[in-house]
Write a protein that holds these residues in place. Structure first.
Motif, PDB file in Angstrom:
ATOM      1  N   ALA A 229      25.333  22.114  75.698  1.00  0.00           N
ATOM      2  CA  ALA A 229      23.881  22.240  75.507  1.00  0.00           C
ATOM      3  C   ALA A 229      23.367  21.473  74.287  1.00  0.00           C
ATOM      4  N   MET A 230      24.274  20.972  73.442  1.00  0.00           N
ATOM      5  CA  MET A 230      23.817  20.183  72.294  1.00  0.00           C
ATOM      6  C   MET A 230      23.239  18.836  72.720  1.00  0.00           C
ATOM      7  N   TYR A 231      23.545  18.411  73.939  1.00  0.00           N
ATOM      8  CA  TYR A 231      23.138  17.065  74.359  1.00  0.00           C
ATOM      9  C   TYR A 231      21.998  17.148  75.369  1.00  0.00           C
ATOM     10  N   GLU A 232      20.787  16.971  74.850  1.00  0.00           N
ATOM     11  CA  GLU A 232      19.604  17.075  75.708  1.00  0.00           C
ATOM     12  C   GLU A 232      19.071  15.691  76.059  1.00  0.00           C
ATOM     13  N   ASP A 233      19.942  14.708  76.029  1.00  0.00           N
ATOM     14  CA  ASP A 233      19.534  13.315  76.215  1.00  0.00           C
ATOM     15  C   ASP A 233      18.780  13.110  77.539  1.00  0.00           C
ATOM     16  N   ARG A 234      17.955  12.064  77.549  1.00  0.00           N
ATOM     17  CA  ARG A 234      17.187  11.722  78.747  1.00  0.00           C
ATOM     18  C   ARG A 234      17.542  10.313  79.199  1.00  0.00           C
TER      19      ARG A 234
ATOM     20  N   ALA B 222      28.784  23.235  71.759  1.00  0.00           N
ATOM     21  CA  ALA B 222      30.234  23.148  71.497  1.00  0.00           C
ATOM     22  C   ALA B 222      30.569  21.982  70.581  1.00  0.00           C
ATOM     23  N   TYR B 223      31.453  22.249  69.643  1.00  0.00           N
ATOM     24  CA  TYR B 223      32.014  21.198  68.786  1.00  0.00           C
ATOM     25  C   TYR B 223      33.467  21.557  68.545  1.00  0.00           C
ATOM     26  N   TRP B 224      34.382  20.697  68.995  1.00  0.00           N
ATOM     27  CA  TRP B 224      35.809  21.008  68.950  1.00  0.00           C
ATOM     28  C   TRP B 224      36.550  19.891  68.212  1.00  0.00           C
ATOM     29  N   LYS B 225      37.687  20.255  67.667  1.00  0.00           N
ATOM     30  CA  LYS B 225      38.536  19.262  66.997  1.00  0.00           C
ATOM     31  C   LYS B 225      39.973  19.764  67.003  1.00  0.00           C
ATOM     32  N   ALA B 226      40.920  18.868  67.282  1.00  0.00           N
ATOM     33  CA  ALA B 226      42.315  19.295  67.417  1.00  0.00           C
ATOM     34  C   ALA B 226      43.230  18.491  66.503  1.00  0.00           C
ATOM     35  N   ALA B 227      44.282  19.143  66.033  1.00  0.00           N
ATOM     36  CA  ALA B 227      45.301  18.468  65.215  1.00  0.00           C
ATOM     37  C   ALA B 227      46.683  18.872  65.734  1.00  0.00           C
ATOM     38  N   TYR B 228      47.593  17.924  65.763  1.00  0.00           N
ATOM     39  CA  TYR B 228      48.968  18.225  66.171  1.00  0.00           C
ATOM     40  C   TYR B 228      49.810  18.483  64.926  1.00  0.00           C
ATOM     41  N   VAL B 229      50.742  19.428  65.039  1.00  0.00           N
ATOM     42  CA  VAL B 229      51.631  19.698  63.903  1.00  0.00           C
ATOM     43  C   VAL B 229      53.090  19.603  64.358  1.00  0.00           C
ATOM     44  N   ALA B 230      53.932  19.159  63.428  1.00  0.00           N
ATOM     45  CA  ALA B 230      55.348  18.953  63.752  1.00  0.00           C
ATOM     46  C   ALA B 230      56.118  20.267  63.757  1.00  0.00           C
TER      47      ALA B 230
ATOM     48  N   GLY C  63      34.676  25.323  68.391  1.00  0.00           N
ATOM     49  CA  GLY C  63      33.418  25.985  68.027  1.00  0.00           C
ATOM     50  C   GLY C  63      32.528  26.101  69.252  1.00  0.00           C
ATOM     51  N   ASN C  64      32.154  27.319  69.610  1.00  0.00           N
ATOM     52  CA  ASN C  64      31.252  27.573  70.747  1.00  0.00           C
ATOM     53  C   ASN C  64      30.209  28.579  70.295  1.00  0.00           C
ATOM     54  N   TRP C  65      28.937  28.227  70.370  1.00  0.00           N
ATOM     55  CA  TRP C  65      27.867  29.135  69.936  1.00  0.00           C
ATOM     56  C   TRP C  65      26.644  28.869  70.796  1.00  0.00           C
ATOM     57  N   SER C  66      25.522  29.591  70.546  1.00  0.00           N
ATOM     58  CA  SER C  66      24.401  29.383  71.461  1.00  0.00           C
ATOM     59  C   SER C  66      23.076  28.964  70.824  1.00  0.00           C
ATOM     60  N   ALA C  67      22.858  29.207  69.541  1.00  0.00           N
ATOM     61  CA  ALA C  67      21.533  28.883  68.959  1.00  0.00           C
ATOM     62  C   ALA C  67      21.574  27.559  68.202  1.00  0.00           C
ATOM     63  N   ALA C  68      20.560  26.711  68.452  1.00  0.00           N
ATOM     64  CA  ALA C  68      20.508  25.390  67.794  1.00  0.00           C
ATOM     65  C   ALA C  68      20.492  25.529  66.271  1.00  0.00           C
ATOM     66  N   ASN C  69      19.875  26.598  65.773  1.00  0.00           N
ATOM     67  CA  ASN C  69      19.807  26.811  64.319  1.00  0.00           C
ATOM     68  C   ASN C  69      21.185  26.965  63.692  1.00  0.00           C
ATOM     69  N   ASP C  70      22.154  27.324  64.521  1.00  0.00           N
ATOM     70  CA  ASP C  70      23.507  27.558  63.993  1.00  0.00           C
ATOM     71  C   ASP C  70      24.395  26.315  64.062  1.00  0.00           C
ATOM     72  N   ASP C  71      23.838  25.193  64.518  1.00  0.00           N
ATOM     73  CA  ASP C  71      24.664  23.981  64.705  1.00  0.00           C
ATOM     74  C   ASP C  71      25.394  23.600  63.414  1.00  0.00           C
TER      75      ASP C  71
ATOM     76  N   GLY D 253      34.518  16.008  69.213  1.00  0.00           N
ATOM     77  CA  GLY D 253      33.071  15.888  69.201  1.00  0.00           C
ATOM     78  C   GLY D 253      32.667  14.425  69.199  1.00  0.00           C
ATOM     79  N   ALA D 254      31.351  14.166  69.361  1.00  0.00           N
ATOM     80  CA  ALA D 254      30.857  12.796  69.514  1.00  0.00           C
ATOM     81  C   ALA D 254      31.215  11.915  68.328  1.00  0.00           C
ATOM     82  N   ASP D 255      31.311  12.512  67.133  1.00  0.00           N
ATOM     83  CA  ASP D 255      31.561  11.677  65.963  1.00  0.00           C
ATOM     84  C   ASP D 255      32.947  11.030  65.986  1.00  0.00           C
ATOM     85  N   ASP D 256      33.839  11.513  66.849  1.00  0.00           N
ATOM     86  CA  ASP D 256      35.158  10.894  66.946  1.00  0.00           C
ATOM     87  C   ASP D 256      35.204   9.766  67.975  1.00  0.00           C
TER      88      ASP D 256
END
Ligand SMILES: Cc1cc2nc3c(=O)[nH]c(=O)nc-3n(C[C@H](O)[C@H](O)[C@H](O)COP(=O)(O)OP(=O)(O)OC[C@H]3O[C@@H](n4cnc5c(N)ncnc54)[C@H](O)[C@@H]3O)c2cc1C
Length: 471
Positions: free
Chosen positions: A40-45, A325-333, A389-397, A425-428
């Motif tokens: 829902a963060m992406y309201e693009d047209r 939603a904003y997610w990020k993953a790291a692998y560990v040995a 990260g999963n949440w619902s209000a834009a104010n909490d982004d 997330g998009a920044d990656d």
């Protein structure tokens, strides 16, 4: 009259007559409904949403976008966490009308169109007690999984989704339709198994099928978050010599007061250990037992279950267009004590109930494929810690994104320095950051990109900049 950014209505009506499928623009009543992706963060047209009925429509759409200099955005199931299957302006090629799944149980192959979702694939393959290793939420698009790797409940036994890919049909940037397989265009076949949507629109995937289910042993154990460190120490010990048949995740979550869940977990922070045994059911029940005894659980719903039920168990948590939603993953040995401490603390401090800190057990079949056998390079790390990260209000982004980045950075500092781009997330997605995810395969990917998409037509993805002459 001008439509969208610079297209005239005459040009558009010419395009419409060329296709069997629909070409939706903003005045169309269906446009808004089709525009919305999962996040829902992406309201693009976009200017246009094209709904092809087959490969010929896709090829026509790619050629049209090139001729009219339109940004091309490809959508399988629309579940890109980074919003990569939508854009402001341009043409979304929405493959959701192309979702056929055709199973040949005799040769154990499934041909799947590019817009199918996991539930459609599982339904058809499970009819024959067969499966493709895909993800764990049934509305997710099939396409993004083999293109970006693809982790699910079968990964330690049968590998990533991309490891079961046998061939694909791809509409490339020149509008030509190519087969990609070990024999035909092997470089393209190598690249699409982990290199994402960089090389063209995949209109169909052919997968090898594995015997699974229809009933599997499943463990679902809800531990109190206060016991997270104890549980994760036990989880680590279990996976020092676990069978490949066992695939598991340990994830922190707070479930709502849903009557289908045990009351003891309603609105209660938990660390849930979920596991599937990809083998004989009774044997699996016994082998999974230690995962049910890692601490005193709040509830335990472990039982033999239809594989399709396991595959849709999380669906209710992810309604399309409602979750930010904003997610990020790291692998560990190793799941060293410091990592466990970070995960346990973060699990108790999550800013939103549906935000997970998820520790994936890897290894097994994943690690038996070489780092450069497919474009998906990260094969050796035995664990991945993913902050969802999963949440619902834009104010909490802002607060939620900052929290995810902070926890991820702490784990990543102890990790092997790679990430899972399907969870990013998009920044990656810009080439400099995406490079981390492609790792040691980046240079070869850039050469294949130069061969099949020298002008970077397909750039709305975890992008690879074309480099070299493609040879
Ligand atoms: C709720 C949820 C659950 C998830 N669970 C898992 C999981 O269990 N395991 C896992 O590994 N990942 C999981 N993911 C991540 C998932 O793998 C990626 O989001 C994946 O991209 C989704 O595929 P899609 O077809 O829906 O993607 P889309 O959003 O449709 O597309 C994503 C990217 O792939 C490209 N693309 C899509 N279709 C095609 C095509 N046919 N040809 C060429 N390029 C294409 C797009 O251009 C875009 O860059 C999950 C994501 C969500 C939101």
């Amino acid at each position: 009259m001008s439509v969208g950014r610079g297209l005239t209505s005459d040009q558009l009506s010419g395009f419409r007559t060329e296709l069997r499928g629909a070409v939706l623009d903003p005045p169309d009543p269906e446009f808004n409904q089709r525009r919305v992706p999962f996040n829902a963060m992406y309201e693009d047209r976009p200017d246009l949403v094209v709904r092809p009925t087959g490969t010929a429509d896709v090829a026509a759409a790619v050629r049209y976008a090139r001729e009219h200099d339109l940004e091309v955005v490809v959508r399988g199931g629309g579940h890109s966490v980074g919003g990569l299957s939508t854009a402001d302006g341009g043409m979304v090629i929405d493959l959701s009308t192309m979702h056929a799944v055709d199973v040949d149980p005799g040769v154990r192959l499934a041909r799947v169109q590019g817009g199918a979702v996991l539930g459609e694939l599982d339904r058809e393959t499970q009819l024959f007690g067969l499966a493709v290793p895909v993800g764990v939420v049934s509305q997710t698009g099939v396409a993004g999984l083999p293109l970006g790797g693809g982790y699910g409940w079968l990964r330690r036994k049968h590998g990533l989704a991309c490891d079961s890919l046998v061939s694909a049909q791809v509409v490339c940037a020149d509008g030509e339709v190519r087969t990609a397989s070990a024999e035909v265009n092997p470089d393209l076949f190598w690249a699409i198994r982990g290199g994402g949507g960089n090389f063209g629109v995949v209109t169909s995937f052919t997968f090898e099928l594995h015997p699974v289910g229809p009933i599997v042993a499943f463990a679902g154990v809800f531990y109190p978050v206060e016991a997270a460190a104890e549980v994760l120490h036990g989880y680590r010990a279990y996976f020092t010599d676990a069978r490949d048949e066992v695939t598991a995740e340990a994830l922190s979550i707070t479930f709502p007061a849903d009557p289908s869940l045990p009351e003891s977990v309603h609105d209660r922070q938990c660390l849930v250990v979920g596991a599937v045994y990809a083998g004989a059911v009774e044997e699996g029940v016994a082998v999974l037992r230690p995962l049910r005894e890692l601490a005193e659980p709040l509830a335990d719903i472990s039982q033999p279950m239809p594989f399709t039920a396991v595959q849709s168990a999380f669906d209710g948590l992810f309604p399309r267009g409602q979750i930010r939603a904003y997610w990020k993953a790291a692998y560990v040995a190793t799941l060293e004590d410091d990592v466990i401490e970070i995960v346990a603390r973060a699990s108790a401090e999550r800013p939103s109930p549906l935000t997970f800190v998820d520790t994936y057990a890897m290894g097994g079949a994943i690690a038996r494929v070489g780092a450069d056998d497919t474009a998906f390079a990260e094969r050796s790390a035995p664990y991945m810690v993913s902050v969802h990260g999963n949440w619902s209000a834009a104010n909490d982004d802002e607060a939620n994104i900052a929290w995810v980045r902070d926890v991820w950075a702490k784990v990543d500092a102890l990790g092997v320095g790679s990430t899972y781009l399907n969870f990013s997330g998009a920044d990656d997605a810009d080439p400099s950051r995406a490079a981390v995810g492609f790792g040691s395969n980046l240079e070869r990917l850039a050469r294949v990109k130069a061969q099949y998409d020298p002008e970077n037509l397909f750039h709305r993805n975890n992008n690879i900049a074309p480099s070299g002459d493609g040879s």
